[in-house]
Design a protein around this motif. Sequence first.
Motif, PDB file in Angstrom:
ATOM      1  N   ARG A  74      24.733  29.900  42.429  1.00  0.00           N
ATOM      2  CA  ARG A  74      25.786  30.286  41.473  1.00  0.00           C
ATOM      3  C   ARG A  74      26.297  29.057  40.730  1.00  0.00           C
ATOM      4  N   ILE A  75      26.506  27.964  41.438  1.00  0.00           N
ATOM      5  CA  ILE A  75      27.012  26.757  40.781  1.00  0.00           C
ATOM      6  C   ILE A  75      26.001  26.254  39.763  1.00  0.00           C
ATOM      7  N   ALA A  76      24.729  26.237  40.176  1.00  0.00           N
ATOM      8  CA  ALA A  76      23.690  25.745  39.263  1.00  0.00           C
ATOM      9  C   ALA A  76      23.615  26.630  38.025  1.00  0.00           C
ATOM     10  N   LYS A  77      23.849  27.904  38.221  1.00  0.00           N
ATOM     11  CA  LYS A  77      23.685  28.847  37.116  1.00  0.00           C
ATOM     12  C   LYS A  77      24.910  28.875  36.205  1.00  0.00           C
ATOM     13  N   TYR A  78      26.080  28.947  36.795  1.00  0.00           N
ATOM     14  CA  TYR A  78      27.279  29.149  35.978  1.00  0.00           C
ATOM     15  C   TYR A  78      28.107  27.889  35.777  1.00  0.00           C
ATOM     16  N   GLY A  79      27.936  26.897  36.642  1.00  0.00           N
ATOM     17  CA  GLY A  79      28.635  25.637  36.465  1.00  0.00           C
ATOM     18  C   GLY A  79      30.140  25.785  36.480  1.00  0.00           C
ATOM     19  N   LYS A  80      30.760  25.135  35.543  1.00  0.00           N
ATOM     20  CA  LYS A  80      32.218  25.057  35.539  1.00  0.00           C
ATOM     21  C   LYS A  80      32.873  26.421  35.376  1.00  0.00           C
ATOM     22  N   GLN A  81      32.150  27.330  34.729  1.00  0.00           N
ATOM     23  CA  GLN A  81      32.695  28.662  34.492  1.00  0.00           C
ATOM     24  C   GLN A  81      33.208  29.300  35.793  1.00  0.00           C
ATOM     25  N   LEU A  82      32.484  29.073  36.873  1.00  0.00           N
ATOM     26  CA  LEU A  82      32.872  29.628  38.167  1.00  0.00           C
ATOM     27  C   LEU A  82      34.262  29.160  38.558  1.00  0.00           C
ATOM     28  N   TYR A  83      34.492  27.877  38.378  1.00  0.00           N
ATOM     29  CA  TYR A  83      35.775  27.292  38.758  1.00  0.00           C
ATOM     30  C   TYR A  83      36.879  27.836  37.866  1.00  0.00           C
ATOM     31  N   VAL A  84      36.556  27.959  36.592  1.00  0.00           N
ATOM     32  CA  VAL A  84      37.524  28.534  35.652  1.00  0.00           C
ATOM     33  C   VAL A  84      37.874  29.956  36.093  1.00  0.00           C
ATOM     34  N   ASN A  85      36.853  30.729  36.462  1.00  0.00           N
ATOM     35  CA  ASN A  85      37.085  32.090  36.939  1.00  0.00           C
ATOM     36  C   ASN A  85      38.042  32.097  38.123  1.00  0.00           C
ATOM     37  N   TYR A  86      37.776  31.193  39.041  1.00  0.00           N
ATOM     38  CA  TYR A  86      38.599  31.147  40.249  1.00  0.00           C
ATOM     39  C   TYR A  86      40.047  30.811  39.897  1.00  0.00           C
ATOM     40  N   GLN A  87      40.207  29.808  39.047  1.00  0.00           N
ATOM     41  CA  GLN A  87      41.562  29.408  38.679  1.00  0.00           C
ATOM     42  C   GLN A  87      42.297  30.548  37.988  1.00  0.00           C
ATOM     43  N   GLU A  88      41.526  31.264  37.153  1.00  0.00           N
ATOM     44  CA  GLU A  88      42.099  32.407  36.454  1.00  0.00           C
ATOM     45  C   GLU A  88      42.543  33.473  37.458  1.00  0.00           C
ATOM     46  N   ALA A  89      41.676  33.721  38.422  1.00  0.00           N
ATOM     47  CA  ALA A  89      41.981  34.734  39.435  1.00  0.00           C
ATOM     48  C   ALA A  89      43.199  34.322  40.248  1.00  0.00           C
ATOM     49  N   MET A  90      43.299  33.037  40.557  1.00  0.00           N
ATOM     50  CA  MET A  90      44.443  32.557  41.326  1.00  0.00           C
ATOM     51  C   MET A  90      45.725  32.684  40.510  1.00  0.00           C
ATOM     52  N   LYS A  91      45.601  32.407  39.241  1.00  0.00           N
ATOM     53  CA  LYS A  91      46.758  32.529  38.372  1.00  0.00           C
ATOM     54  C   LYS A  91      47.272  33.965  38.394  1.00  0.00           C
ATOM     55  N   ARG A  92      46.342  34.886  38.319  1.00  0.00           N
ATOM     56  CA  ARG A  92      46.707  36.301  38.355  1.00  0.00           C
ATOM     57  C   ARG A  92      47.427  36.623  39.652  1.00  0.00           C
ATOM     58  N   THR A  93      46.906  36.093  40.713  1.00  0.00           N
ATOM     59  CA  THR A  93      47.487  36.401  42.007  1.00  0.00           C
ATOM     60  C   THR A  93      48.895  35.847  42.109  1.00  0.00           C
ATOM     61  N   GLU A  94      49.044  34.607  41.693  1.00  0.00           N
ATOM     62  CA  GLU A  94      50.371  34.004  41.731  1.00  0.00           C
ATOM     63  C   GLU A  94      51.339  34.782  40.869  1.00  0.00           C
ATOM     64  N   ALA A  95      50.865  35.140  39.693  1.00  0.00           N
ATOM     65  CA  ALA A  95      51.724  35.857  38.768  1.00  0.00           C
ATOM     66  C   ALA A  95      52.133  37.198  39.363  1.00  0.00           C
ATOM     67  N   ALA A  96      51.249  37.809  40.095  1.00  0.00           N
ATOM     68  CA  ALA A  96      51.529  39.114  40.669  1.00  0.00           C
ATOM     69  C   ALA A  96      52.681  39.035  41.651  1.00  0.00           C
ATOM     70  N   TYR A  97      52.786  37.882  42.310  1.00  0.00           N
ATOM     71  CA  TYR A  97      53.896  37.729  43.245  1.00  0.00           C
ATOM     72  C   TYR A  97      55.192  37.447  42.510  1.00  0.00           C
ATOM     73  N   ASP A  98      55.088  36.796  41.381  1.00  0.00           N
ATOM     74  CA  ASP A  98      56.285  36.458  40.628  1.00  0.00           C
ATOM     75  C   ASP A  98      56.871  37.666  39.919  1.00  0.00           C
ATOM     76  N   TRP A  99      56.047  38.543  39.509  1.00  0.00           N
ATOM     77  CA  TRP A  99      56.496  39.637  38.654  1.00  0.00           C
ATOM     78  C   TRP A  99      56.454  40.947  39.429  1.00  0.00           C
ATOM     79  N   SER A 100      57.453  41.703  39.222  1.00  0.00           N
ATOM     80  CA  SER A 100      57.408  43.008  39.869  1.00  0.00           C
ATOM     81  C   SER A 100      56.613  43.988  39.026  1.00  0.00           C
ATOM     82  N   SER A 101      56.878  44.013  37.757  1.00  0.00           N
ATOM     83  CA  SER A 101      56.073  44.874  36.899  1.00  0.00           C
ATOM     84  C   SER A 101      55.191  43.996  36.039  1.00  0.00           C
TER      85      SER A 101
END
Lengths: 643, 568
Positions: free
Chosen positions: B478-505
Amino acid sequence: MAAWDLSVTVEDLGSDALPVTVSVTSDLHVGGVILKLVEKTQIKRDWSDHALWWEQKQQWLLRTAWTLEKYGVHADARLLFMPQHKPLKLGLPNGITLRLRASFSCPAFQTVIGICRILNIRHPEELSLLRPVEEKKKKKDKDLAQDIYDLTEVPLSSVSQSCLYNGMPAHFVGSPQMEAIYKMLSVTQPPPAPEVIAKQYRPASVVDKAHINGRWLDSSRCLMQQGIQENDRLWLRFKYFAFYDIEPKYDVVRLTQLYEQARWAILLEDIDCTEEEMMLFGALQYHISKVAQSEPQMLSTNAAMDDLDSALQSLEVKMVGESSSASELLENMTAPELNDYLKIFRPKRLTLKGYKQYWFKFQDTSISYFKSKEESIGEPIQQINLKGCEVAPDINVAAQKFLIRLLIPAPEGMNEVYLRCENEQQYAQWMAACRLASKGKSLADSSFQSEIQSIRSFLAMQKTNSHGNAPASDESINTHSLVSPRYHKKYKPKQLTPRILDAYQNVAQLSLTDAVMRFLQIWQALPDFGLSYVVVRFKGSRKDEVLGIAPNRLIRIDLGVGDVVKTWRYNNMKQWNVNWDIRQVAIEFEGNVNIAFSCVTADCKIVHEFIGGYIFMSTRSREKSDTLNAELFHKLTGGHEAL
Amino acid sequence: MEQVSDDELDHGAEEDSDKEDQDLDKMFGAWLGELDKLTQSLDDGRPQKALQKPPLRQETNMANFSYRFSMYNINEALNQGDTVDLDALMADLCSIEQELNTISKPNSSSRSQNKGQQFNVLHFLINPTLGSTSSGSVNARPAASNISLDDITSQLEKASLSMDEAARQTSSSSSSSSRTGSVGAVSEQEAPSQRSSVNSACASASSMDSLDTDKVLTGGEEEQAAKLKAEKIRVALEKIKEAQVKKLVIRVHMSDESSKTMMVDERQTVRQVLDSLLDKSHCGYSPDWSLVETITELQMERIFEDHENLVENLLNWTRDSHNKLMFIERIEKYALFKNPQNYLLGRKETSEMADRNKEALLEECFCGGSVSVPEIEGVLWLKEDGKKSWKKRYFLLRASGIYYVPKGKAKASRDLVCFLQLDHVNVYYGQDYRSKYKAPTDYCLALKHPQIQKKSQYIKYLCCDDVRTLHQWVNGIRIAKYGKQLYVNYQEAMKRTEAAYDWSSLSTASIRSGSSSASIPESQSNHSGHSDSGVDTGSSHGRSQSVVSSIFSEAWKRGTQIEENTKV
């Protein structure tokens, strides 16, 4: 205080001239000595760059306020009065030698900064000076002929990095000679002739590679102290493989030289790669040299793009242009297509033996074919969508064979289809269409014409190759110029061409900068990238081993097996020390891991500098300021001199 | 971007389907019967349709059809009588609408290049459903549906009315409230089109949303005239493109054996679809939620990467495919980033690492000038082509592909033989290959072109000695194929998760602005991006609901008209 005679050799009087004797007292400061000296020579000139060099002590007397007593200079001291900046022959990564004035009095680190300022290379901390590998004396006359690039006339005071005129640093503007030098610095060199590659020294083993690293100059000491004489030859090379903040707009020279160093590392097998990677490197070199030749305006356009307004303007024009073409497209609705008689062959189908001719139509991203032109209004016999398929050439210009091999994915697997074209013209068009379609682009795509062009030029290359070994000229490039000598023996240029062409199709659309960046990326992605080797003897071990120093880690290589036996990362490093008396490097890592070794092929100062240097490089991202923290560098690399 | 519209649609849909669950089910059944009849008449009217054409040689795959979709999935959905949300309904109605249009304009059979394509697409969307109605269990219903036709119409109208009302409450604010100053012009221009032809309503609705959100990203940064002009042109281009956007009805299987039917836009990324699924299913936010493609026939599965385009991937399925799309939590999706030391250092044994060092390691690996592919190498078993025997080989992973060491050679780079380059293949986890292919262990991976769906010599099977090696290889690839994109995806997903805890709606539009702004909610809606969620979701709710309702009513009006016409 008693006066005594101090004799000083003044370099500017010539080597035969007797030393000039001045009468001094011990409490006279160095500036006063120089003043007396200059008066006595009775030469009127700018002496500001001159200073006193104390030969026995191998030391410059640069602090003009210090007295002779403080320096410890007595009547028996052999002093030399000479300029601090002297001409040096500098071998650049691109293989060209340049004459320029460099400081012989400040630490080599500062000297490199000065050189890089003249050459307009940012982040000079990544480069250093290397004593060249001795060349055979025979080639002496050739060297003289080569040495045409002279920058010694550049007044040192006028060099400033910040302002660019016409895309060039100010000191290059003006004379055609200077502009030619800048072009040499900033434009990639054409591929070298295969014989040139074959003649160069190639390290055969990791131990050979280790020997190179014994040649780095000590960056804490000045050139004079390291025995470098006026007009000596040194190499300027990227030493630390941690390239910070590459910005193609400002880093034209830096990128070009970095590319050249990488290219030579590949061609001379300084770094190992696989055959597939070599072909891709070859394809990129071909592409880069081609685009570099056709893009002489790059510099000036870059300068124009500096202007925000003009950049915005060009954006606007682009948008307007795009929209009009899009709306036109929608209005006309006649997507471009190709129509022609071609021959098709499907290796797997038993019903069709050999090539059969049909009327082919290329539309959007699909090929359809019909019995004849007349029947092309009706149902096609078959329609093949090429999106996502693999396209490979199978050509032999001499035999007039122009095949397009298609590997088309389907739920059941990949289907192999061959299309046979009659001539170059037809082949170039259909091949270009197939390649675009495989990437999901239709014939309407703007890159269609350039794709056709690049296929044609590659065909032309094969044509010239088939007529013996043509020298590398601008139109035709011998494919042997693009790969390491190993492949010269393995493949004929004719065999190499289709393989490089194969790799070429993926990079043919890149701009010059993108292609250079891609080359560097692939180079950096090689497993052995950034490793500088030193032969060492680990404490308690009886045999020589190799230490590989990389931007992020140290590796220990067993010479017998050739395998990495251990990796240590700087991240876990707690401290490292050098015992200068027994010349041993000791490193402590987290978790109570301690290693110690003595260095065999390089001085331990060099190893110390490598480690400290890489740690310095890794601190750069944290420091927001653009100025180089030279003090920290010295602290990390200097060793006992820094204390 | 588009999930904004779909999202909101679904909020609307759920409110309704909650109370009107049974009604809807009934309605849908009846409606299907009606459809059946309709198609029959369509068939009579236009025997020359693209779909009724004698199939071209099948290996040509999808040249003619820009769309393929698993009939099986839809079929199953119908047979199970699951609740089908309004999303799906709407999509189907949309396509009927299109179909009706084609009939009413007989000339259009000599289709212009572009239009024809578009119809084909929508056509196809509806067709699997039609096929299933004629063959599946719903078959018996047409008679009954005839009687209840009026009922349905009225019910639908009732439903649409109530939605209209709901829409009206908010629409007053929606049409005038613009998120940025510059957007105002655009959305107001758009407003009339809501009420204009249904034909474009669907498309323009989502286009509005996408435009708006696009704007939110860029808006406010630059007020320059040039920028504005460029933006306008882009908007115009966007609209042109919008007219051709394809949509696909998909069925997503949940971990609890249930399933959801939803519509996805061809431009939606997996992340966007995941977000909308997460919003709907109230299962709590975690970056591990994944969309997993299961290829039943080949016994393999793959977690779609967040940046991938979902529709593009699903279109690789054959029409009769039994493939499944699962919405499920998978820790292996981002395990690589949670414990990078186990994947990036090429070590054999698992280990612990301080968080600080993990971060540094990830930074080093993914944020440099080039991504450093972990040095993974070792003996793997390779399945021989066409046989159930496995051979040991020493494989190495490099950025340029997977290599192996030929017999009798050392592992010097220059002697390596290229096994596969990764540009065209995806990596799958094999399932139970021990019994299927006599694999030495259960830890298998497969590499194949995404379009290959059946057994083929072009699929490569590798088998690892232990599960750890398997995960190392899969993640290395996966790393060889997608490179940095993978990390960006992860950071994006983490951001979503954090935001979900911050926001009720949650409103998807506000999430994108990042967690930094989350703590300062702003009440004014004419601030770009970070606007208070209440106002914004409300407005887009209203908009999409009104769209839904107008589609319903318009479609039925036309439907009955045709009905009358054909009777006469």
